[in-house]
Design a protein around this motif. Structure first.
Motif, short mmCIF file in Angstrom:
data_model
loop_
_atom_site.label_atom_id
_atom_site.label_comp_id
_atom_site.label_asym_id
_atom_site.label_seq_id
_atom_site.Cartn_x
_atom_site.Cartn_y
_atom_site.Cartn_z
N VAL A 75 -43.45 -2.21 -21.02
CA VAL A 75 -42.12 -2.65 -20.61
C VAL A 75 -42.10 -4.18 -20.43
CG1 VAL A 75 -40.34 -2.49 -18.83
CG2 VAL A 75 -41.51 -0.42 -19.63
N PRO A 76 -42.98 -4.78 -19.61
CA PRO A 76 -42.99 -6.25 -19.56
C PRO A 76 -43.47 -6.88 -20.86
CG PRO A 76 -44.79 -5.35 -18.24
CD PRO A 76 -43.92 -4.20 -18.62
N ALA A 77 -44.36 -6.19 -21.57
CA ALA A 77 -44.83 -6.75 -22.84
C ALA A 77 -43.68 -6.90 -23.84
CB ALA A 77 -45.93 -5.87 -23.43
N MET A 78 -42.83 -5.88 -23.94
CA MET A 78 -41.71 -5.97 -24.86
C MET A 78 -40.58 -6.83 -24.31
SD MET A 78 -42.97 -4.57 -27.39
CE MET A 78 -41.58 -4.66 -28.51
N ALA A 79 -40.57 -7.07 -22.99
CA ALA A 79 -39.63 -8.07 -22.46
C ALA A 79 -40.01 -9.46 -22.97
CB ALA A 79 -39.63 -8.02 -20.93
N ARG A 116 -41.29 -16.38 -32.95
CA ARG A 116 -42.18 -15.41 -33.61
C ARG A 116 -43.58 -15.48 -33.02
NH1 ARG A 116 -41.51 -10.63 -35.40
NH2 ARG A 116 -43.09 -9.97 -36.88
N ALA A 117 -44.06 -16.67 -32.71
CA ALA A 117 -45.38 -16.81 -32.10
C ALA A 117 -45.45 -16.12 -30.75
CB ALA A 117 -45.75 -18.28 -31.97
N LEU A 118 -44.34 -16.13 -29.99
CA LEU A 118 -44.31 -15.43 -28.71
C LEU A 118 -44.34 -13.92 -28.91
CD1 LEU A 118 -43.84 -16.30 -25.60
CD2 LEU A 118 -41.56 -15.38 -25.95
N GLN A 119 -43.82 -13.43 -30.03
CA GLN A 119 -43.74 -12.00 -30.26
C GLN A 119 -45.02 -11.39 -30.81
OE1 GLN A 119 -40.28 -12.00 -32.87
NE2 GLN A 119 -38.98 -11.23 -31.21
N VAL A 120 -45.85 -12.19 -31.42
CA VAL A 120 -47.04 -11.64 -32.09
C VAL A 120 -47.99 -10.94 -31.11
CG1 VAL A 120 -49.12 -12.26 -33.37
CG2 VAL A 120 -46.90 -13.13 -34.10
N PRO A 121 -48.38 -11.56 -29.97
CA PRO A 121 -49.30 -10.84 -29.07
C PRO A 121 -48.77 -9.50 -28.56
CG PRO A 121 -49.32 -13.19 -28.57
CD PRO A 121 -48.21 -12.97 -29.54
N PRO A 122 -47.50 -9.37 -28.12
CA PRO A 122 -47.02 -8.03 -27.74
C PRO A 122 -47.06 -7.03 -28.89
CG PRO A 122 -45.56 -9.71 -26.86
CD PRO A 122 -46.49 -10.40 -27.79
N LEU A 123 -46.73 -7.49 -30.11
CA LEU A 123 -46.78 -6.57 -31.25
C LEU A 123 -48.20 -6.14 -31.55
CD1 LEU A 123 -44.19 -8.05 -33.79
CD2 LEU A 123 -44.03 -5.93 -32.48
N VAL A 124 -49.15 -7.05 -31.44
CA VAL A 124 -50.56 -6.69 -31.67
C VAL A 124 -51.00 -5.66 -30.64
CG1 VAL A 124 -52.92 -7.57 -31.62
CG2 VAL A 124 -51.14 -8.86 -32.80
N ALA A 125 -50.63 -5.85 -29.38
CA ALA A 125 -50.98 -4.89 -28.33
C ALA A 125 -50.36 -3.52 -28.62
CB ALA A 125 -50.53 -5.40 -26.98
#
Length: 439
Positions: free
Chosen positions: A221-225, A240-249
């Motif tokens: 939930v916080p990761a996708m926030a 996009r760079a901010l989104q990559v780590p949550p997507l990898v997780a």
């Protein structure tokens, strides 16, 4: 783009008439030789000198008088900040920011050593919070990515200390990192800052889940926030760079579920209450969709497929099939978007994700009932066929991108507009003195 790449490729560009010799020199001047290495050396040098001094003092710390200890701490702190400000005024930002960062490290060390000197036993993180506040303030004052990186690391260290030693979660520390550096990222969304901040915030979220003893799936939930915040960023690269780590997780979680989710033994670990979890995740999804629509990025919506709560299914074959369908759908969406945008890098990423999903499906669904020799034979044929298809598809994308790039580089008459090149001779019209020849 690197200096070495330009030195290697630009002569051919000049020979083909793509750019002029003057434009080649301008490009080379934009990328001076070893600029990155020279910028990194002062930072590393300042850190090594500071660590050397600290090690010498630490070895003799107990034998020094209290007044001398305080003088050393205060002198090193002021010396680092003063030297950093001096080099910044002299036009050397790399060395200046390196020394300011060293001063920030010394500030935290001074807090810890002073508490030990006077035997101050603390049961909260109030002293260390000043360290985080100083990092956030220095990041704004100097606008340095190095200071942002140090502040994220300091916030992670302080939070880890609170969780491991004090058994509490410092919401003030998390707020300083999320809000303080989050606003900095919103104003200056470069790729390095975005990636570092996303990883630091994910670390904070993981520690919060540990302290609250919640189901680990609440982590997303916080990761996708964090991911949704990237959807609202107008700078596409930074968002996009901010989104990559949550997507990898999220991908690693789904991948692990496809491999290890064979029984219901994970139910007590992964399954939160259904309605509250789906409600919270649905609220974050709505924020993400609104951001994608506002920024014209709805084509990336299939990335949310990785958040489908398949762990509510019973273990065994239903869960394996469901997770594999999600992995294939996600890989297919990446390939489709790469094909539509003619993006070779995303095409490679999609190919890797597709191969990974195929490998999981192959080992999970065929190993138990297929002879091993036939197993490896079929697997080799599938991978070779997939490799041939992806290479062929990649070649088609690159070939389609070539005419587009050529058309954008030419004017209405077909001549290059960037620089005047050699003009082709124009055929003369037929005349009585120069009749057309029919050879």
């Amino acid at each position: 783009m690197s200096r070495k790449f330009l030195e290697t490729e630009s002569p051919a560009w000049v020979a083909d008439g793509l750019i002029s010799a003057a434009q080649q020199q301008k490009l080379l001047a934009r990328y001076p030789p070893e600029a990155q290495a020279l910028g990194l050396l002062p930072i590393l040098g300042s850190l090594l000198v500071g660590l050397s001094g600290l090690s010498v003092v630490a070895a003799n710390w107990q034998g020094l008088p209290a007044a001398l200890r305080l003088a050393l701490l205060l002198g090193s702190l002021l010396g680092s900040y003063g030297a950093g400000a001096y080099f910044l005024r002299r036009g050397n930002p790399d060395l200046g920011h390196g020394l300011i960062g060293l001063g920030l490290i010394l500030f935290g060390a001074s807090i810890i050593l002073t508490s030990q000197l006077y035997q101050l036993v603390g049961y909260d993180a109030s002293g260390l919070l000043a360290w985080v506040v100083a990092g956030v303030a220095l990041s704004y004052v100097y606008g340095s990515r190095l200071l942002v990186l140090l502040t994220v690391l300091i916030g992670a260290a302080v939070q880890t200390y609170c969780v491991e030693s004090l058994g509490i979660f410092s919401y003030v520390t998390a707020w300083l990192v999320a809000a303080g550096l989050g606003y900095y990222w919103w104003r200056r969304p470069d790729v390095v800052t975005s990636t570092v901040l996303a990883v630091g915030l994910l670390w904070q979220a993981g520690l919060l889940i540990i302290v609250l003893h919640s189901k680990i799936t609440w982590f997303f939930v916080p990761a996708m926030a964090i991911y949704a915040a990237g959807d609202w960023q107008s700078n596409r690269a930074g968002g996009r760079a901010l989104q990559v780590p949550p997507l990898v997780a999220a991908y690693l979680f789904m991948f692990g579920l496809a491999i290890f989710g064979e029984t219901d033994a994970y139910a007590n670990i992964l399954r939160p209450p259904l309605l509250p979890y789906l409600g919270a995740l649905g609220a974050v999804l709505a924020v993400s969709v609104a951001g994608k629509r506002a920024r014209g990025r709805l084509n990336s919506l299939p990335e949310w497929l990785l958040l489908l709560p398949g762990f509510y299914l019973p273990g065994g074959l239903p869960l394996a099939v469901a997770t594999l369908v999600v992995l294939y759908a996600h890989a297919g969406s990446v390939l489709a978007r790469a094909n539509r945008d003619q993006d070779p890098e995303q095409l490679t990423v999609g190919a890797v994700l597709f191969v990974a999903a195929t490998a999981v499906a192959y080992f999970k669904l065929t190993w138990g009932f297929m002879d091993k020799s036939l197993f490896f034979l079929v697997g080799g044929v599938l991978l070779l066929g997939l490799s041939w298809y992806l290479r062929r598809r990649n070649a088609q994308v690159l070939a389609a991108a070539g005419p587009v790039a050529e058309a954008s580089a030419t004017g209405p008459a077909g001549n290059l507009t960037d620089a005047p090149g050699p003009v082709a001779p124009v055929a003369s019209s037929p005349s009585p003195e120069n009749p057309p020849r029919n050879d």
